[in-house]
Write an enzyme that holds these catalytic residues in place. Structure first.
Site, PDB file in Angstrom:
ATOM      1  N   GLU A 166       0.826  -1.219   0.000  1.00  0.00           N
ATOM      2  CA  GLU A 166       0.000   0.000   0.000  1.00  0.00           C
ATOM      3  C   GLU A 166       0.857   1.263   0.000  1.00  0.00           C
ATOM      4  O   GLU A 166       0.539   2.246  -0.673  1.00  0.00           O
ATOM      5  CB  GLU A 166      -0.929  -0.016   1.232  1.00  0.00           C
ATOM      6  CG  GLU A 166      -1.992   1.046   1.236  1.00  0.00           C
ATOM      7  CD  GLU A 166      -3.041   0.895   0.143  1.00  0.00           C
ATOM      8  OE1 GLU A 166      -3.529  -0.227  -0.078  1.00  0.00           O
ATOM      9  OE2 GLU A 166      -3.368   1.914  -0.492  1.00  0.00           O
ATOM     10  N   GLY A 183      -6.222  -6.402  -4.709  1.00  0.00           N
ATOM     11  CA  GLY A 183      -6.733  -5.072  -5.045  1.00  0.00           C
ATOM     12  C   GLY A 183      -5.639  -4.112  -5.463  1.00  0.00           C
ATOM     13  O   GLY A 183      -5.866  -3.244  -6.320  1.00  0.00           O
ATOM     14  N   ASP A 186      -5.687  -2.236  -9.004  1.00  0.00           N
ATOM     15  CA  ASP A 186      -5.664  -0.768  -9.058  1.00  0.00           C
ATOM     16  C   ASP A 186      -4.525  -0.279  -9.953  1.00  0.00           C
ATOM     17  O   ASP A 186      -4.706   0.612 -10.793  1.00  0.00           O
ATOM     18  CB  ASP A 186      -5.488  -0.180  -7.650  1.00  0.00           C
ATOM     19  CG  ASP A 186      -6.831   0.126  -6.984  1.00  0.00           C
ATOM     20  OD1 ASP A 186      -7.867   0.075  -7.669  1.00  0.00           O
ATOM     21  OD2 ASP A 186      -6.841   0.436  -5.782  1.00  0.00           O
ATOM     22  N   THR A 205      -7.743 -12.171  -4.243  1.00  0.00           N
ATOM     23  CA  THR A 205      -8.029 -12.043  -2.808  1.00  0.00           C
ATOM     24  C   THR A 205      -9.531 -11.808  -2.655  1.00  0.00           C
ATOM     25  O   THR A 205     -10.208 -11.407  -3.617  1.00  0.00           O
ATOM     26  CB  THR A 205      -7.290 -10.846  -2.172  1.00  0.00           C
ATOM     27  OG1 THR A 205      -7.763  -9.634  -2.790  1.00  0.00           O
ATOM     28  CG2 THR A 205      -5.790 -10.957  -2.337  1.00  0.00           C
ATOM     29  N   LYS A 211     -13.423   1.791 -10.653  1.00  0.00           N
ATOM     30  CA  LYS A 211     -12.466   2.777 -10.154  1.00  0.00           C
ATOM     31  C   LYS A 211     -11.089   2.145 -10.000  1.00  0.00           C
ATOM     32  O   LYS A 211     -10.965   1.018  -9.518  1.00  0.00           O
ATOM     33  CB  LYS A 211     -12.911   3.298  -8.790  1.00  0.00           C
ATOM     34  CG  LYS A 211     -14.166   4.119  -8.875  1.00  0.00           C
ATOM     35  CD  LYS A 211     -14.273   5.113  -7.765  1.00  0.00           C
ATOM     36  CE  LYS A 211     -14.728   4.511  -6.465  1.00  0.00           C
ATOM     37  NZ  LYS A 211     -15.100   5.531  -5.466  1.00  0.00           N
ATOM     38  N   LYS A 228      -4.623   8.986   0.082  1.00  0.00           N
ATOM     39  CA  LYS A 228      -5.091   7.700  -0.421  1.00  0.00           C
ATOM     40  C   LYS A 228      -5.896   7.897  -1.707  1.00  0.00           C
ATOM     41  O   LYS A 228      -6.764   8.765  -1.780  1.00  0.00           O
ATOM     42  CB  LYS A 228      -5.946   7.074   0.688  1.00  0.00           C
ATOM     43  CG  LYS A 228      -6.727   5.857   0.305  1.00  0.00           C
ATOM     44  CD  LYS A 228      -5.998   4.606   0.623  1.00  0.00           C
ATOM     45  CE  LYS A 228      -6.849   3.396   0.248  1.00  0.00           C
ATOM     46  NZ  LYS A 228      -6.058   2.240  -0.094  1.00  0.00           N
ATOM     47  N   LEU A 286      -8.863 -18.286  -3.260  1.00  0.00           N
ATOM     48  CA  LEU A 286      -8.868 -17.928  -1.835  1.00  0.00           C
ATOM     49  C   LEU A 286      -8.226 -19.012  -0.983  1.00  0.00           C
ATOM     50  O   LEU A 286      -7.822 -18.761   0.152  1.00  0.00           O
ATOM     51  CB  LEU A 286     -10.306 -17.657  -1.365  1.00  0.00           C
ATOM     52  CG  LEU A 286     -11.069 -16.593  -2.172  1.00  0.00           C
ATOM     53  CD1 LEU A 286     -12.474 -16.412  -1.611  1.00  0.00           C
ATOM     54  CD2 LEU A 286     -10.307 -15.266  -2.165  1.00  0.00           C
ATOM     55  N   HIS A 330     -16.108   4.183   4.410  1.00  0.00           N
ATOM     56  CA  HIS A 330     -15.063   4.825   3.609  1.00  0.00           C
ATOM     57  C   HIS A 330     -15.070   6.349   3.750  1.00  0.00           C
ATOM     58  O   HIS A 330     -14.658   7.062   2.852  1.00  0.00           O
ATOM     59  CB  HIS A 330     -15.216   4.423   2.139  1.00  0.00           C
ATOM     60  CG  HIS A 330     -14.909   2.977   1.894  1.00  0.00           C
ATOM     61  ND1 HIS A 330     -15.744   1.965   2.297  1.00  0.00           N
ATOM     62  CD2 HIS A 330     -13.843   2.373   1.315  1.00  0.00           C
ATOM     63  CE1 HIS A 330     -15.214   0.796   1.966  1.00  0.00           C
ATOM     64  NE2 HIS A 330     -14.058   1.012   1.371  1.00  0.00           N
ATOM     65  N   HIS A 359      -6.367  -1.844   4.587  1.00  0.00           N
ATOM     66  CA  HIS A 359      -7.616  -1.240   4.141  1.00  0.00           C
ATOM     67  C   HIS A 359      -8.839  -1.870   4.833  1.00  0.00           C
ATOM     68  O   HIS A 359      -9.712  -1.165   5.343  1.00  0.00           O
ATOM     69  CB  HIS A 359      -7.730  -1.384   2.621  1.00  0.00           C
ATOM     70  CG  HIS A 359      -8.945  -0.750   2.056  1.00  0.00           C
ATOM     71  ND1 HIS A 359      -9.124   0.620   1.999  1.00  0.00           N
ATOM     72  CD2 HIS A 359     -10.088  -1.288   1.544  1.00  0.00           C
ATOM     73  CE1 HIS A 359     -10.303   0.885   1.470  1.00  0.00           C
ATOM     74  NE2 HIS A 359     -10.907  -0.251   1.184  1.00  0.00           N
TER      75      HIS A 359
END
Ligand SMILES: NC(=O)c1ccc[n+]([C@@H]2O[C@H](COP(=O)([O-])OP(=O)(O)OC[C@H]3O[C@@H](n4cnc5c(N)ncnc54)[C@H](O)[C@@H]3O)[C@@H](O)[C@H]2O)c1
Ligand SMILES: [Zn+2]
Length: 395
Positions: free
Chosen positions: A70, A102, A106, A127, A139, A148, A167, A249, A265
């Site tokens: 991250e 993620g 992203d 994940t 997004k 962020k 998983l 969020h 997150h």
């Protein structure tokens, strides 16, 4: 000069999609040359299977293995993807594949939106967070400075291919983070999903979501469907700033940033949800029975409900940042019961915020009290739910 472009993408959910005989991935790539972007762990676990599938299905591809956490989900990492695409002469019709969590999806989404002003990308999320949330919408963003998700785009994938078998190699912590996003959508709109999580989370985390099969698959399918239903009418967030999926969020981005992104997150979302249900109770929207059911379920799943970063000052700062992001209104999603919610437009009064913070259980994570929502099937309320704000809400 009409400037919008119609389109659609498929989210395919099923088992065995990485097996060499499955045509699903090849068909999503449409015969185009691909650059597979993945992370070291995922490459170690699944690169050989992907290669076997590619040989069988005649997929032409190269691989980029990109380590990223991250704190390094930045434009610099996106540039590495772009540079490899340039080296490989990925053409306008080329495809990026995000095989990972993620962060991977992203980074790939942002890169795909920029390379040659936009090329296709296919997501194969590995994940739980990515399968039910990060990989599902349109997004994609990277962090910038201490902010962020400051840089990014709305950029639909060509397809999303979800195979819960991935998983099986994830850790209990990662599954808890996914359950945090599942509880997010369950709390604001789907009591049945909440019950399924409350009933089965322990076994599902122990078995890495492989047993019991039926509720595990049901939870994933419902969470994805709920997410798509919420996103569809406002996919580009240009219709309304009232978004139920923003539950959890509002405060969490600043919690993450304040911790230098050491709070994962999913944990940050849980902290935000815990605070917000207390705010909802303080404002008279949520009965104490439902408030406790939600907090206890978060804790039972192993998610944190309190952290030292959660001071009144930080929460006020988070609200101010959110106002800028949501066109001057807070639109805080307040649960009114388990599975139902409403919006609170304005800044939360400091006294309410302080009381809500003070009522958080300070014992940390993991109180083992798995609870179903208090009103069982039929949704007959206990009579304790206050459906209108009390006058005290305005103090
Ligand atoms: N774009 C969006 O709409 C959106 C929505 C929600 C979350 N997110 C973002 O998603 C990120 C969190 O995603 P995440 O929780 O998937 O974390 P992650 O992408 O960091 O993945 C966690 C780790 O798990 C490893 N991993 C991935 N799949 C694995 C597997 N099957 N088996 C073993 N290890 C595996 C990865 O290599 C990585 O080290 C955050 O950056 C968050 O901001 C984005
Ligand atoms: Zn999230």
């Amino acid at each position: 000069m009409p400037s919008s472009r119609a389109g659609h993408y498929c989210v395919v959910v099923g088992d065995g999609l990485l097996s060499p005989r499955s045509p699903v991935i090849a068909s999503a790539l449409g015969g185009q040359r691909a650059l597979l972007v993945t992370t070291p762990t995922v490459a170690r676990l699944y690169a050989a299977s992907f290669d076997a599938l590619a040989r069988e299905q005649q997929i032409s591809y190269d691989t980029l293995i990109l380590a990223c956490d991250e704190a390094h989900k930045t434009l610099a990492k996106v540039e590495i993807i772009c540079a490899r695409a340039l080296d490989l002469q990925i053409e306008r019709r080329g495809v990026l594949i995000a095989l990972g969590g993620g962060i991977c999806s992203d980074l790939v989404g942002v890169a795909a939106s920029m390379i040659r002003r936009g090329i296709a990308h296919v997501r194969i999320p590995t994940t739980l967070i990515a399968q039910i949330d990060a990989g599902i919408g349109i997004k994609a963003a990277v962090n910038f400075g201490a902010k962020k998700s400051f840089l990014g785009s709305f950029y639909p994938p060509g397809a999303v291919i979800v195979d819960p078998a991935f998983l099986g190699s994830t850790s209990p912590r990662m599954l808890c983070h996914g359950l945090s996003e599942i509880l997010k959508i369950a709390i604001v709109r789907d009591a049945r999903l909440f019950d399924l999580v409350a009933d089965h989370h322990a076994q599902l985390v122990r078995s890495r979501f492989q047993h019991p099969m039926e509720p595990g698959r049901q939870i994933i399918a419902l969470a994805i469907q709920d997410m798509l239903d919420e996103l569809a009418p406002n996919l580009y967030e240009d219709q309304t700033y009232e978004r139920r999926v923003d539950f959890g969020h509002t405060f969490s981005p600043l919690f993450e940033a304040m911790s230098a992104f050491t709070i994962p997150h999913g944990d940050a979302v849980s902290l935000d949800m815990a605070l917000t249900v207390n705010i909802a109770a303080e404002l008279g929207y949520l009965s104490d029975v439902h408030r406790v059911a939600i907090l206890d379920t978060l804790a039972a799943v192993g998610l944190p409900v309190h952290h030292p970063v959660m001071t009144a000052d930080v929460c006020v700062g988070a609200m101010m940042a959110t106002l800028a992001h949501r066109d001057g209104r807070l639109n805080l999603v307040l649960p009114t019961s388990v599975g139902q919610s409403t919006f609170w437009p304005d800044v939360i009064p400091t006294r309410v915020l302080e009381d809500a913070l003070a009522r958080l259980p300070h014992g940390g994570r993991g109180r083992r009290m798995p609870l179903r929502r208090p009103a069982e099937a039929g949704d007959v309320d206990t009579g304790e739910v206050v459906s209108a704000p009390r006058a005290a809400a305005m103090r």
